[in-house]
Scaffold this motif. Sequence first.
Motif, PDB file in Angstrom:
ATOM      1  N   GLU A  22       2.197  59.677  18.458  1.00  0.00           N
ATOM      2  CA  GLU A  22       1.694  58.358  18.840  1.00  0.00           C
ATOM      3  C   GLU A  22       2.150  57.972  20.243  1.00  0.00           C
ATOM      4  N   LEU A  23       3.398  58.301  20.575  1.00  0.00           N
ATOM      5  CA  LEU A  23       3.915  57.955  21.897  1.00  0.00           C
ATOM      6  C   LEU A  23       3.207  58.755  22.988  1.00  0.00           C
ATOM      7  N   LEU A  24       3.050  60.061  22.795  1.00  0.00           N
ATOM      8  CA  LEU A  24       2.363  60.899  23.783  1.00  0.00           C
ATOM      9  C   LEU A  24       0.905  60.480  23.935  1.00  0.00           C
ATOM     10  N   LYS A  25       0.299  60.092  22.845  1.00  0.00           N
ATOM     11  CA  LYS A  25      -1.084  59.629  22.884  1.00  0.00           C
ATOM     12  C   LYS A  25      -1.189  58.346  23.701  1.00  0.00           C
ATOM     13  N   ALA A  26      -0.230  57.439  23.512  1.00  0.00           N
ATOM     14  CA  ALA A  26      -0.224  56.176  24.255  1.00  0.00           C
ATOM     15  C   ALA A  26       0.010  56.410  25.740  1.00  0.00           C
ATOM     16  N   LEU A  27       0.900  57.335  26.064  1.00  0.00           N
ATOM     17  CA  LEU A  27       1.225  57.610  27.465  1.00  0.00           C
ATOM     18  C   LEU A  27       0.126  58.381  28.180  1.00  0.00           C
ATOM     19  N   GLN A  28      -0.719  59.091  27.436  1.00  0.00           N
ATOM     20  CA  GLN A  28      -1.822  59.872  28.004  1.00  0.00           C
ATOM     21  C   GLN A  28      -1.331  60.856  29.063  1.00  0.00           C
ATOM     22  N   LEU A  29      -0.238  61.556  28.739  1.00  0.00           N
ATOM     23  CA  LEU A  29       0.364  62.489  29.696  1.00  0.00           C
ATOM     24  C   LEU A  29      -0.542  63.660  30.052  1.00  0.00           C
ATOM     25  N   GLU A  30      -1.480  63.979  29.171  1.00  0.00           N
ATOM     26  CA  GLU A  30      -2.361  65.102  29.461  1.00  0.00           C
ATOM     27  C   GLU A  30      -3.344  64.780  30.584  1.00  0.00           C
ATOM     28  N   GLU A  31      -3.417  63.494  30.988  1.00  0.00           N
ATOM     29  CA  GLU A  31      -4.342  63.106  32.052  1.00  0.00           C
ATOM     30  C   GLU A  31      -3.688  62.336  33.188  1.00  0.00           C
ATOM     31  N   TYR A  32      -2.629  61.594  32.877  1.00  0.00           N
ATOM     32  CA  TYR A  32      -2.077  60.656  33.853  1.00  0.00           C
ATOM     33  C   TYR A  32      -0.570  60.810  34.041  1.00  0.00           C
ATOM     34  N   LEU A  33      -0.086  60.240  35.147  1.00  0.00           N
ATOM     35  CA  LEU A  33       1.347  60.081  35.386  1.00  0.00           C
ATOM     36  C   LEU A  33       1.672  58.614  35.105  1.00  0.00           C
ATOM     37  N   PRO A  34       2.329  58.329  33.966  1.00  0.00           N
ATOM     38  CA  PRO A  34       2.590  56.934  33.615  1.00  0.00           C
ATOM     39  C   PRO A  34       3.944  56.443  34.133  1.00  0.00           C
ATOM     40  N   PHE A  35       3.957  55.197  34.559  1.00  0.00           N
ATOM     41  CA  PHE A  35       5.176  54.527  34.991  1.00  0.00           C
ATOM     42  C   PHE A  35       5.243  53.173  34.293  1.00  0.00           C
ATOM     43  N   ARG A  36       6.459  52.749  34.010  1.00  0.00           N
ATOM     44  CA  ARG A  36       6.663  51.394  33.500  1.00  0.00           C
ATOM     45  C   ARG A  36       7.358  50.592  34.592  1.00  0.00           C
ATOM     46  N   ILE A  37       6.797  49.424  34.929  1.00  0.00           N
ATOM     47  CA  ILE A  37       7.371  48.559  35.953  1.00  0.00           C
ATOM     48  C   ILE A  37       7.748  47.226  35.316  1.00  0.00           C
ATOM     49  N   GLU A  38       8.910  46.733  35.653  1.00  0.00           N
ATOM     50  CA  GLU A  38       9.373  45.440  35.128  1.00  0.00           C
ATOM     51  C   GLU A  38       9.821  44.546  36.280  1.00  0.00           C
ATOM     52  N   PHE A  39       9.344  43.313  36.258  1.00  0.00           N
ATOM     53  CA  PHE A  39       9.740  42.305  37.240  1.00  0.00           C
ATOM     54  C   PHE A  39      10.585  41.233  36.555  1.00  0.00           C
ATOM     55  N   ASP A  40      11.627  40.823  37.226  1.00  0.00           N
ATOM     56  CA  ASP A  40      12.404  39.663  36.798  1.00  0.00           C
ATOM     57  C   ASP A  40      12.478  38.738  38.015  1.00  0.00           C
ATOM     58  N   ASN A  41      11.536  37.816  38.086  1.00  0.00           N
ATOM     59  CA  ASN A  41      11.389  36.968  39.263  1.00  0.00           C
ATOM     60  C   ASN A  41      12.101  35.630  39.060  1.00  0.00           C
ATOM     61  N   ARG A  42      13.203  35.434  39.770  1.00  0.00           N
ATOM     62  CA  ARG A  42      13.956  34.190  39.695  1.00  0.00           C
ATOM     63  C   ARG A  42      13.796  33.387  40.978  1.00  0.00           C
ATOM     64  N   ALA A  43      12.627  33.506  41.560  1.00  0.00           N
ATOM     65  CA  ALA A  43      12.270  32.758  42.758  1.00  0.00           C
ATOM     66  C   ALA A  43      10.976  32.006  42.466  1.00  0.00           C
ATOM     67  N   SER A  44      10.304  31.528  43.483  1.00  0.00           N
ATOM     68  CA  SER A  44       9.041  30.836  43.278  1.00  0.00           C
ATOM     69  C   SER A  44       8.006  31.792  42.693  1.00  0.00           C
ATOM     70  N   PRO A  45       7.062  31.285  41.921  1.00  0.00           N
ATOM     71  CA  PRO A  45       6.046  32.158  41.304  1.00  0.00           C
ATOM     72  C   PRO A  45       5.299  32.973  42.357  1.00  0.00           C
ATOM     73  N   ILE A  46       4.924  34.178  41.980  1.00  0.00           N
ATOM     74  CA  ILE A  46       4.223  35.070  42.903  1.00  0.00           C
ATOM     75  C   ILE A  46       2.891  35.497  42.306  1.00  0.00           C
ATOM     76  N   SER A  47       1.982  35.909  43.181  1.00  0.00           N
ATOM     77  CA  SER A  47       0.691  36.433  42.747  1.00  0.00           C
ATOM     78  C   SER A  47       0.508  37.812  43.351  1.00  0.00           C
ATOM     79  N   MET A  48       0.160  38.788  42.523  1.00  0.00           N
ATOM     80  CA  MET A  48       0.041  40.167  42.993  1.00  0.00           C
ATOM     81  C   MET A  48      -1.361  40.734  42.803  1.00  0.00           C
TER      82      MET A  48
END
Length: 255
Positions: A90-116
């Motif tokens: 299930e994890l490998l299926k979710a990550l789709q490693l056979e097709e993609y390079l997956p990354f997990r990014i986490e933001f902890d913004n303790r400043a004014s709100p941002i738009s990306m």
Amino acid sequence: MKAFKRGRLGHLKLIGMTVAILAFASCAVAAPYDQILQRWTKTNQYKNDIGAEMWISASYYAAEYIEALVQAEADKNLWTEDELERYKYELLKALQLEEYLPFRIEFDNRASPISMAPFDEQVTLWIGNKKYKPMDYDKRFNFRLSGKRDGMVYFPRYDEKGKSLLDGVKTVKLEINGNISPVTIGRSIEFMWDVSRDDPERLFRGRAAAQLELDRLIRRLEQLNKQRAELEKQLQELTEEINRVQTRVDELQRQ
């Protein structure tokens, strides 16, 4: 891409749960596991003159990182080998490693709100001296951000000829536009990993890998059957036109 998007919410939840498990396990499991976590998860802290802060973390899903995630969950739940293999599938299926390079990014913004938005224009993956944009990403990154938010970003694994982009590459670098926030403006937001010893192929062994291959072959059969049906339709149309033309030719020749 449609196939990629099906079940996305469930996939993101599974990955999120896995990462939460990783955070818990890092406190409860022996040092080697902590070392794996530190090797593949990078965190940068940014701060400006008025005390506003932002933390940004990025995780690269290397083979040993994924194996550690799976093993930590198995140890925590006292799973059997079958249960471990099902979870790994299930994890490998979710990550789709056979097709993609997956990354997990986490933001902890303790400043004014941002738009990306659009987020895919703010993040780049450097593989060697070539840069790549995401194939897909968690669309929540497009919404105004204050506080914490994490999600997955997927980059291509292969070039247009089907060759792995990682072949012969020693490092990959994830780069985020520093202009996303007043805290980071003018600064470099970079995360680099040594991938020279990573061996993702070892993940595709065993029962979980066999099930993934079966899924892939079934999808391929569906594509081939669809192509065959389209070709058969074209052939039928050509045959009908040939018959109409031949009929008219015969009529004209009898005159």
